[in-house]
Design a protein around this motif. Structure first.
Motif, mmCIF file in Angstrom:
data_model
loop_
_atom_site.group_PDB
_atom_site.id
_atom_site.type_symbol
_atom_site.label_atom_id
_atom_site.label_comp_id
_atom_site.label_asym_id
_atom_site.label_seq_id
_atom_site.Cartn_x
_atom_site.Cartn_y
_atom_site.Cartn_z
ATOM 1 N N ALA A 393 -3.419 18.929 0.249
ATOM 2 C CA ALA A 393 -3.814 17.551 -0.025
ATOM 3 C C ALA A 393 -4.660 17.529 -1.208
ATOM 4 C CB ALA A 393 -4.284 16.901 1.199
ATOM 5 N N GLN A 394 -5.814 18.494 -1.217
ATOM 6 C CA GLN A 394 -6.894 18.276 -2.383
ATOM 7 C C GLN A 394 -6.069 18.480 -3.757
ATOM 8 O OE1 GLN A 394 -6.734 20.484 0.435
ATOM 9 N NE2 GLN A 394 -8.199 22.162 -0.107
ATOM 10 N N HIS A 395 -5.119 19.258 -3.413
ATOM 11 C CA HIS A 395 -4.425 19.655 -4.744
ATOM 12 C C HIS A 395 -3.671 18.405 -5.561
ATOM 13 C CE1 HIS A 395 -4.266 23.848 -3.052
ATOM 14 N NE2 HIS A 395 -5.131 23.903 -4.077
ATOM 15 N N TYR A 396 -2.913 17.842 -4.509
ATOM 16 C CA TYR A 396 -2.136 16.581 -4.970
ATOM 17 C C TYR A 396 -3.196 15.373 -5.454
ATOM 18 C CZ TYR A 396 2.081 17.944 -3.259
ATOM 19 O OH TYR A 396 3.268 18.673 -3.045
ATOM 20 N N ALA A 397 -4.458 15.425 -4.565
ATOM 21 C CA ALA A 397 -5.450 14.328 -4.859
ATOM 22 C C ALA A 397 -6.077 14.564 -6.242
ATOM 23 C CB ALA A 397 -6.567 14.419 -4.110
ATOM 24 N N CYS A 398 -6.278 15.901 -6.793
ATOM 25 C CA CYS A 398 -6.683 16.272 -8.133
ATOM 26 C C CYS A 398 -5.419 15.935 -9.124
ATOM 27 C CB CYS A 398 -6.818 17.899 -8.295
ATOM 28 S SG CYS A 398 -8.340 18.249 -7.335
ATOM 29 N N MET A 399 -4.275 16.244 -8.773
ATOM 30 C CA MET A 399 -3.310 15.981 -9.734
ATOM 31 C C MET A 399 -2.991 14.500 -9.923
ATOM 32 S SD MET A 399 -1.489 17.866 -11.678
ATOM 33 C CE MET A 399 -0.680 17.014 -12.830
ATOM 34 N N VAL A 400 -3.087 13.802 -8.755
ATOM 35 C CA VAL A 400 -3.004 12.243 -9.033
ATOM 36 C C VAL A 400 -4.297 11.526 -9.982
ATOM 37 C CG1 VAL A 400 -3.227 9.988 -7.478
ATOM 38 C CG2 VAL A 400 -1.830 11.962 -6.950
ATOM 39 N N ASP A 401 -5.541 12.213 -9.570
ATOM 40 C CA ASP A 401 -6.391 11.841 -10.426
ATOM 41 C C ASP A 401 -6.430 12.167 -12.039
ATOM 42 O OD1 ASP A 401 -9.239 10.940 -10.924
ATOM 43 O OD2 ASP A 401 -10.017 12.959 -10.878
ATOM 44 N N VAL A 425 -6.895 9.675 2.236
ATOM 45 C CA VAL A 425 -7.804 8.807 1.518
ATOM 46 C C VAL A 425 -8.211 9.237 0.163
ATOM 47 C CG1 VAL A 425 -8.811 7.832 3.581
ATOM 48 C CG2 VAL A 425 -9.920 9.745 2.914
ATOM 49 N N PHE A 426 -8.256 10.698 0.150
ATOM 50 C CA PHE A 426 -8.691 11.074 -1.407
ATOM 51 C C PHE A 426 -7.384 10.992 -2.293
ATOM 52 C CE2 PHE A 426 -11.109 13.618 1.981
ATOM 53 C CZ PHE A 426 -12.216 13.255 1.507
ATOM 54 N N VAL A 427 -6.226 11.198 -1.742
ATOM 55 C CA VAL A 427 -5.027 10.818 -2.836
ATOM 56 C C VAL A 427 -4.937 9.323 -3.077
ATOM 57 C CG1 VAL A 427 -2.529 10.935 -2.909
ATOM 58 C CG2 VAL A 427 -3.957 12.755 -1.670
ATOM 59 N N TRP A 428 -4.976 8.484 -2.109
ATOM 60 C CA TRP A 428 -4.857 7.144 -2.623
ATOM 61 C C TRP A 428 -6.229 6.671 -3.365
ATOM 62 C CZ3 TRP A 428 -0.505 5.316 -2.469
ATOM 63 C CH2 TRP A 428 0.645 5.464 -1.470
ATOM 64 N N GLY A 429 -7.367 7.466 -3.011
ATOM 65 C CA GLY A 429 -8.802 6.801 -3.652
ATOM 66 C C GLY A 429 -8.590 7.051 -5.192
ATOM 67 N N ALA A 430 -7.909 8.392 -5.493
ATOM 68 C CA ALA A 430 -7.827 8.911 -6.749
ATOM 69 C C ALA A 430 -7.098 7.928 -7.604
ATOM 70 C CB ALA A 430 -7.198 10.318 -6.966
ATOM 71 N N LEU A 431 -5.753 7.365 -6.958
ATOM 72 C CA LEU A 431 -4.977 6.510 -7.792
ATOM 73 C C LEU A 431 -5.675 5.216 -7.823
ATOM 74 C CD1 LEU A 431 -2.341 5.966 -8.718
ATOM 75 C CD2 LEU A 431 -1.531 5.425 -6.592
ATOM 76 N N LEU A 432 -6.557 4.814 -6.741
ATOM 77 C CA LEU A 432 -7.121 3.404 -6.915
ATOM 78 C C LEU A 432 -8.312 3.643 -7.893
ATOM 79 C CD1 LEU A 432 -7.585 0.663 -5.837
ATOM 80 C CD2 LEU A 432 -9.570 1.560 -4.435
ATOM 81 N N GLY A 433 -8.926 4.850 -8.187
ATOM 82 C CA GLY A 433 -9.898 4.962 -9.303
ATOM 83 C C GLY A 433 -9.284 4.864 -10.537
ATOM 84 N N GLY A 434 -8.129 5.245 -10.760
ATOM 85 C CA GLY A 434 -7.231 5.102 -12.214
ATOM 86 C C GLY A 434 -6.916 3.625 -12.363
ATOM 87 N N CYS A 435 -6.820 2.901 -11.368
ATOM 88 C CA CYS A 435 -6.313 1.573 -11.449
ATOM 89 C C CYS A 435 -7.674 1.020 -11.911
ATOM 90 C CB CYS A 435 -5.866 0.956 -10.076
ATOM 91 S SG CYS A 435 -4.075 1.528 -9.535
ATOM 92 N N HIS A 436 -8.689 1.108 -11.363
ATOM 93 C CA HIS A 436 -9.948 0.541 -11.681
ATOM 94 C C HIS A 436 -10.395 0.883 -13.201
ATOM 95 C CE1 HIS A 436 -14.342 0.319 -12.071
ATOM 96 N NE2 HIS A 436 -14.316 -0.610 -11.058
ATOM 97 N N MET A 437 -9.995 2.097 -13.663
ATOM 98 C CA MET A 437 -10.450 2.465 -14.947
ATOM 99 C C MET A 437 -9.475 1.910 -15.881
ATOM 100 S SD MET A 437 -9.924 6.216 -16.624
ATOM 101 C CE MET A 437 -11.200 7.010 -15.407
#
Length: 546
Positions: A393-401, A425-437
């Protein structure tokens, strides 16, 4: 004369068994025992049980061979049964056996049917297998047998039951046994403290720790490591210093585990001066600075911002394992040195050290911090195709980030849909961070609902969504989110805080309160700055939040 020759033969074979180094030698000795004529039954039994003990307990032994020998022993006694139960209890589950079976219990039932009474060694071995398998149901059955046989007051048995229950998460059962003990030793206390620490109940562990009259190095290591892992590193460091102060007779000195945990505590809140002191303590104490401690030093210096010193420690290491390489790569990634991190990875490959899943987390993090999309894709491919490491999951979270920071939302969404596990939450959180940016309001709304489902009381996701609405001038939606949070009582439960080391003393600054003397000094400095800004026609905006 005949009796003397028997004794000489028995003693010679016994010596050979004591000196035996591998199964090849043991089989030769076994053939001598079988083919030697005229050995009395009791001597034959003595030699075979010694042979069985080597097969069952030695690292060079063979459990299958021991089982075969066991089946040929007539009327096995409690020592023989305990040897076989111990062998099964300590073997690895991945040895090809059925992970759901419990051969130790089967042996125990056979032992009971054959009229062999278990002793104080039998039940700790049985409890050990239940602990290793985290099988509380079988453990409770063992506990019932302990009571029936009349060994519930035996200290060795009680300690094993405490450890079994605590390891399986049944802390109330473990505490009941602990409280009812008429006599406790340091193992009893340690088992209960470690159980609370594993369960995340740091306060209960600390209460017991304070009550202990005699502590050993395991006690100190447990409480220090437990508090570091439990997110209370400042207290862990206090324990480390207390350990040294109370070590009057030099019997309980810090070992490598203590030092590594203390360094981890320093790394957690940037206590650089403390970390430097521990580094010098290492040199004074004569403790070997092995790869584990050297890696901890690299991690500490890196997280405290001393990248150059971290590199120096890393280069001084005579040998480096995957932990050392990964730690240095992660330090470089943390500080945005992506190119250097990838160069180090190439050197690691040249040296023949195989990376693990944590290594690629560091490389992917480096790619994310530096916006290196192609490097991130390369990492993901190499990890799976070259090293056969299944992404977690953490690899996917990094890649999504990485992808969402670059605005590649379709690719990021496709990657999430391809995940073999449920996105966390880390995967979806990374995507939400990109949306915010990038101000992607439509996707942010969809992603936020996933996060609300996973952690409905986490204020951060609601705040981020409200900020995205505000950036898009959708102030009605922003107010709606804020009103919803107020209605549901969703607020920041843990006040924001930061820690800084001032003259070797770690100070904590928090919304909930900070040291009064320092706050007065800070207010004095801030008031002075405000006056200077006013004089320079730059009135400060105290409500800006910046």
């Amino acid at each position: 004369m005949v009796e003397a020759s028997w004794l000489n033969l028995r003693n010679a074979l016994a010596r050979l068994l004591d000196e035996c180094k591998n199964m090849k030698e043991l089989k030769q000795i076994h053939s001598h025992i079988i083919t030697s004529p005229g050995i009395p039954i009791h001597d034959h039994y003595f030699l075979v049980t010694r042979l069985l003990f080597f097969c069952a307990t030695s690292h060079s032994g063979s459990l299958s061979y021991a089982t075969n020998v066991f089946h040929h022993i007539e009327h096995p006694n409690v020592f023989v049964y305990n040897t076989m139960i111990r062998a099964h209890a300590t073997r690895m589950i991945n040895d090809g056996s059925d992970a759901h079976s419990c051969p130790s219990l089967i042996l125990y039932k056979q032992m009971f049917r054959n009229g062999v009474r278990p002793d104080h060694l039998t039940f700790p071995f049985l409890a050990k297998e239940c602990t290793r398998r985290l099988d509380a149901h079988a453990g409770k059955s063992i506990h019932v047998q302990v009571i029936k046989v009349g060994l519930s007051e035996d200290l060795f048995v009680q300690n094993s039951m405490i450890n079994m229950y605590a390891s399986c998460g049944f802390l109330n059962h473990a505490r009941c046994i602990f409280d009812e003990m008429s006599a406790r030793d340091v193992v009893s206390w340690n088992s209960m403290i470690i159980g609370f620490l594993r369960g995340g109940d740091l306060d209960s562990a600390f209460d017991l720790f304070k009550m202990m009259k005699k502590r050993n190095v395991i006690t100190w290591n447990s409480i220090i490591t437990g508090f570091v892992q439990g997110g209370r590193p400042k207290e862990a460091l206090d324990f480390f210093h207390e350990m040294q102060v109370l070590d009057d007779d030099g019997t309980v000195r810090p070992d490598k585990i203590t030092v590594a945990s203390a360094l981890s505590a320093c790394a957690s809140f940037g206590a650089l001066d403390h970390g430097k002191w521990i580094h010098s303590y290492l040199k004074r104490s004569g403790l070997e600075c092995d790869m584990v401690i050297s890696s901890a030093l690299v991690d500490m210096y890196g997280k405290c911002g001393c990248v150059e010193r971290a590199i120096e420690v890393f280069k001084e290491m005579p040998e480096k394992d995957v932990l050392a390489w990964t730690t240095m790569i992660s330090v470089l990634a943390l500080h945005g040195f992506a190119e250097e991190a990838f160069d180090l990875f190439k050197e690691m490959q040249i040296q023949g050290t195989k990376p693990n899943h944590v290594t690629f987390v560091g490389l992917l993090s480096a790619s994310a911090h530096s916006g290196l999309v192609e490097a991130g894709r390369w990492c993901f491919d190499v990890m799976t195709q070259v090293y056969s490491i299944e992404p977690q999951a953490q690899h996917y979270a990094c890649m999504v980030d990485i992808l969402s920071r670059a605005g590649l939302f379709e690719e990021a969404e496709g990657l999430i849909q391809s995940m073999p596990m449920e996105p966390d939450v880390f995967v979806w959180g990374a995507l939400l961070g990109g949306c915010h940016m990038h101000g992607n309001v439509e996707m942010a709304e969809s992603v936020a609902h996933h996060l609300f489902d996973l952690e409905p009381l986490n204020h951060a996701f609601y705040v981020t969504l409200s900020e995205i609405y505000a950036k898009a001038n959708r102030f009605d939606d922003e107010k709606r989110i804020r009103a919803f949070m107020k209605e549901r009582g969703i607020k920041k439960t843990v006040p924001g805080c930061s820690m800084i080391e001032v003259n070797g003393i770690v100070q904590e600054f928090s919304v909930g309160g900070s040291p009064q003397v320092l706050m007065e000094e800070i207010e004095w400095v801030l008031n002075g700055l405000c006056e200077e800004m006013k004089m320079g026609d730059h009135p400060p905006d105290i409500n800006s939040g910046d």
